[in-house]
Design a protein around this motif. Structure first.
Motif, PDB file in Angstrom:
ATOM      1  N   GLY A  93     -12.965  -3.596 -10.012  1.00 41.08           N
ATOM      2  CA  GLY A  93     -11.989  -3.974 -11.028  1.00 41.08           C
ATOM      3  C   GLY A  93     -10.632  -4.389 -10.501  1.00 41.08           C
ATOM      4  N   TYR A  94     -10.527  -4.642  -9.186  1.00 44.71           N
ATOM      5  CA  TYR A  94      -9.231  -4.963  -8.595  1.00 44.71           C
ATOM      6  C   TYR A  94      -9.070  -6.460  -8.301  1.00 44.71           C
ATOM      7  N   ALA A  95      -9.921  -7.293  -8.872  1.00 53.54           N
ATOM      8  CA  ALA A  95      -9.966  -8.718  -8.526  1.00 53.54           C
ATOM      9  C   ALA A  95      -8.659  -9.442  -8.767  1.00 53.54           C
ATOM     10  N   ARG A  96      -7.879  -9.062  -9.808  1.00 53.03           N
ATOM     11  CA  ARG A  96      -6.665  -9.791 -10.172  1.00 53.03           C
ATOM     12  C   ARG A  96      -5.420  -9.245  -9.481  1.00 53.03           C
ATOM     13  N   GLU A  97      -5.554  -8.133  -8.790  1.00 53.78           N
ATOM     14  CA  GLU A  97      -4.395  -7.543  -8.110  1.00 53.78           C
ATOM     15  C   GLU A  97      -4.238  -8.134  -6.708  1.00 53.78           C
ATOM     16  N   ASP A  98      -3.072  -7.919  -6.119  1.00 50.66           N
ATOM     17  CA  ASP A  98      -2.870  -8.365  -4.742  1.00 50.66           C
ATOM     18  C   ASP A  98      -3.982  -7.791  -3.866  1.00 50.66           C
ATOM     19  N   TYR A  99      -4.393  -8.589  -2.873  1.00 49.38           N
ATOM     20  CA  TYR A  99      -5.580  -8.164  -2.120  1.00 49.38           C
ATOM     21  C   TYR A  99      -5.377  -6.902  -1.290  1.00 49.38           C
ATOM     22  N   ALA A 100      -4.126  -6.430  -1.168  1.00 51.61           N
ATOM     23  CA  ALA A 100      -3.898  -5.130  -0.545  1.00 51.61           C
ATOM     24  C   ALA A 100      -4.538  -4.006  -1.353  1.00 51.61           C
ATOM     25  N   ALA A 101      -4.936  -4.322  -2.578  1.00 54.18           N
ATOM     26  CA  ALA A 101      -5.562  -3.327  -3.456  1.00 54.18           C
ATOM     27  C   ALA A 101      -6.916  -2.850  -2.928  1.00 54.18           C
ATOM     28  N   ILE A 102      -7.415  -3.470  -1.879  1.00 54.44           N
ATOM     29  CA  ILE A 102      -8.626  -2.906  -1.256  1.00 54.44           C
ATOM     30  C   ILE A 102      -8.386  -1.442  -0.864  1.00 54.44           C
ATOM     31  N   VAL A 161       0.830  -1.205   0.000  1.00 51.77           N
ATOM     32  CA  VAL A 161       0.000   0.000   0.000  1.00 51.77           C
ATOM     33  C   VAL A 161       0.862   1.251   0.000  1.00 51.77           C
ATOM     34  N   VAL A 162       1.855   1.300   0.858  1.00 48.92           N
ATOM     35  CA  VAL A 162       2.711   2.490   0.937  1.00 48.92           C
ATOM     36  C   VAL A 162       3.434   2.740  -0.383  1.00 48.92           C
ATOM     37  N   GLU A 163       3.876   1.653  -1.032  1.00 50.83           N
ATOM     38  CA  GLU A 163       4.615   1.791  -2.291  1.00 50.83           C
ATOM     39  C   GLU A 163       3.721   1.743  -3.528  1.00 50.83           C
ATOM     40  N   GLY A 164       2.421   1.481  -3.323  1.00 53.67           N
ATOM     41  CA  GLY A 164       1.505   1.414  -4.461  1.00 53.67           C
ATOM     42  C   GLY A 164       1.777   0.259  -5.389  1.00 53.67           C
ATOM     43  N   ASP A 165       2.275  -0.841  -4.856  1.00 56.98           N
ATOM     44  CA  ASP A 165       2.652  -2.004  -5.666  1.00 56.98           C
ATOM     45  C   ASP A 165       1.661  -3.140  -5.417  1.00 56.98           C
ATOM     46  N   TYR A 166       0.780  -3.369  -6.359  1.00 56.54           N
ATOM     47  CA  TYR A 166      -0.246  -4.397  -6.196  1.00 56.54           C
ATOM     48  C   TYR A 166      -0.100  -5.519  -7.216  1.00 56.54           C
ATOM     49  N   ALA A 167       1.035  -5.584  -7.889  1.00 52.87           N
ATOM     50  CA  ALA A 167       1.258  -6.628  -8.894  1.00 52.87           C
ATOM     51  C   ALA A 167       1.629  -7.935  -8.215  1.00 52.87           C
ATOM     52  N   GLY A 168       1.116  -9.037  -8.753  1.00 47.34           N
ATOM     53  CA  GLY A 168       1.442 -10.341  -8.202  1.00 47.34           C
ATOM     54  C   GLY A 168       0.795 -10.536  -6.844  1.00 47.34           C
ATOM     55  N   GLY A 169       1.348 -11.468  -6.080  1.00 51.00           N
ATOM     56  CA  GLY A 169       0.814 -11.728  -4.760  1.00 51.00           C
ATOM     57  C   GLY A 169      -0.493 -12.489  -4.801  1.00 51.00           C
ATOM     58  N   MET A 170      -1.153 -12.574  -3.662  1.00 46.95           N
ATOM     59  CA  MET A 170      -2.429 -13.285  -3.571  1.00 46.95           C
ATOM     60  C   MET A 170      -3.532 -12.412  -4.164  1.00 46.95           C
ATOM     61  N   PRO A 171      -4.209 -12.889  -5.200  1.00 43.64           N
ATOM     62  CA  PRO A 171      -5.239 -12.059  -5.830  1.00 43.64           C
ATOM     63  C   PRO A 171      -6.365 -11.700  -4.879  1.00 43.64           C
ATOM     64  N   LEU A 172      -6.894 -10.528  -5.082  1.00 50.58           N
ATOM     65  CA  LEU A 172      -7.985 -10.065  -4.239  1.00 50.58           C
ATOM     66  C   LEU A 172      -9.173 -11.024  -4.295  1.00 50.58           C
ATOM     67  N   ASP A 173      -9.449 -11.573  -5.474  1.00 49.64           N
ATOM     68  CA  ASP A 173     -10.570 -12.499  -5.576  1.00 49.64           C
ATOM     69  C   ASP A 173     -10.339 -13.782  -4.778  1.00 49.64           C
ATOM     70  N   ALA A 174      -9.081 -14.183  -4.637  1.00 54.04           N
ATOM     71  CA  ALA A 174      -8.782 -15.348  -3.805  1.00 54.04           C
ATOM     72  C   ALA A 174      -9.043 -15.027  -2.332  1.00 54.04           C
ATOM     73  N   ALA A 175      -8.678 -13.825  -1.931  1.00 56.05           N
ATOM     74  CA  ALA A 175      -8.962 -13.399  -0.560  1.00 56.05           C
ATOM     75  C   ALA A 175     -10.471 -13.304  -0.339  1.00 56.05           C
ATOM     76  N   ARG A 176     -11.193 -12.808  -1.342  1.00 55.20           N
ATOM     77  CA  ARG A 176     -12.653 -12.723  -1.249  1.00 55.20           C
ATOM     78  C   ARG A 176     -13.259 -14.110  -1.090  1.00 55.20           C
ATOM     79  N   LYS A 177     -12.706 -15.089  -1.803  1.00 57.20           N
ATOM     80  CA  LYS A 177     -13.188 -16.464  -1.671  1.00 57.20           C
ATOM     81  C   LYS A 177     -12.947 -16.989  -0.253  1.00 57.20           C
ATOM     82  N   ASP A 178     -11.745 -16.724   0.299  1.00 54.36           N
ATOM     83  CA  ASP A 178     -11.434 -17.173   1.657  1.00 54.36           C
ATOM     84  C   ASP A 178     -12.356 -16.507   2.682  1.00 54.36           C
ATOM     85  N   SER A 179     -12.650 -15.236   2.432  1.00 51.54           N
ATOM     86  CA  SER A 179     -13.553 -14.526   3.326  1.00 51.54           C
ATOM     87  C   SER A 179     -14.944 -15.151   3.288  1.00 51.54           C
ATOM     88  N   ARG A 180     -15.398 -15.511   2.091  1.00 53.25           N
ATOM     89  CA  ARG A 180     -16.693 -16.172   1.949  1.00 53.25           C
ATOM     90  C   ARG A 180     -16.715 -17.509   2.688  1.00 53.25           C
TER      91      ARG A 180
END
Length: 296
Positions: free
Chosen positions: A273-282, A224-243
């Protein structure tokens, strides 16, 4: 540096008395409290002088407030400001919001006086043991003027920036702690319902690479501080875990509040539109709302 011949302390409650004790170990102190027993104790144990009237502060250059409410702090300042020397500095240690600090500033300014916020991060036992911390905001010369008193209160100090930032930092810290407490209570209830060992769950969540630490020390501090959301655990994967967590809680009949609310953020971020980025993209949602998580 302001010559400090004595320090006035307003408030001798659970935190105020041990604070006064620490200051009294280095400076003569004047004290005031509505509780006569505490005033007598301060006189007996600390050699303190009771403040009989605001006129007694005519030579007092540092005033420390440790009061139960912003209203009480402001009432005290309005009474004593006309009687303080022109180079006096008020140290507000109470838990308040920046707007309360600004109200103190405005009450003091017509008299040529200044205030700093030096919020206490401590319980009573920590204050008594000398392991408290101070979160400080204010003008650098005002902080310097009362530095010896700050040093008497606590060795660990962090200056966050302009007036009000120390107070804001404490409120934010406490908000996180209280919100995490709700999340932990929910997690413990789910663990109990599913037969998970509480001791082992505590070990898992407290691991530096796991649940409680990683979102702060890696995802916020780096991504978040560096604005780097490439790679990592996708936000949609985190959304699935939350579900999955919501489904588990529903199956076991465990009410969720904080975790349920957090899931809504992942749903919004995915739809943004942030589903494919690292889940820090929230954190990008706050950018979209024009209140960025980190200044750019």
């Amino acid at each position: 540096m302001t010559d400090i011949s004595k320090v006035a302390i307003y408030g001798l409650g659970n935190m105020g008395f041990p604070l006064a004790k620490r200051i009294a170990a280095r400076f003569p102190v004047q004290v005031f409290d509505l509780n006569e027993e505490m005033l007598a104790r301060a006189k007996s144990e600390l050699g303190a002088e009771t403040i009989a009237s605001p006129e007694a502060l005519s030579q007092t250059r540092i005033v420390v407030l440790c009061l139960p409410s912003p209203k009480a702090s402001l009432a005290v300042l309005r009474q004593i400001a006309p009687h303080l020397p022109k180079d006096a500095v008020v140290v507000e240690t109470s838990t308040v919001n920046p707007e309360d600090i600004f109200a103190c500033r405005d009450a003091l300014a017509p008299h040529g006086l200044r205030v700093i916020d030096a919020s206490l991060m401590a319980g009573v036992s920590q204050m008594e043991a000398g392991t408290a911390s101070l979160l400080i905001g204010g003008e650098s010369d005002a902080i310097s003027a009362c530095q010896p008193v700050l040093d008497a209160i606590a060795d660990k100090q962090t200056v966050f920036g302009p007036l009000g930032t120390g107070a804001a930092a404490k409120v934010i810290n406490n908000a996180v702690a209280h919100a995490v407490m709700v999340v932990v209570a929910e997690a413990g209830s789910m663990a109990t319902a599913t037969g998970v060992s509480i001791d082992k769950l505590i070990g898992l969540l407290s691991d530096p690479q796991m649940g409680l630490h990683r979102p702060l020390t890696y995802r916020f501090a780096k991504r978040v501080v560096e604005g780097d959301y490439a790679g990592g655990m996708p936000l949609d994967a985190a959304r699935k875990d939350s579900r999955l967590a919501l489904d588990l809680a529903q199956t076991e009949g465990v009410p969720l509040f904080a975790i349920q609310a957090a899931h809504s953020v992942y749903e919004m971020a995915s739809r943004a539109g942030y589903a494919r980025e690292d889940y820090a993209a929230i954190a990008k949602l706050w950018d979209d709302w024009h209140v960025p998580a980190v200044p750019k």
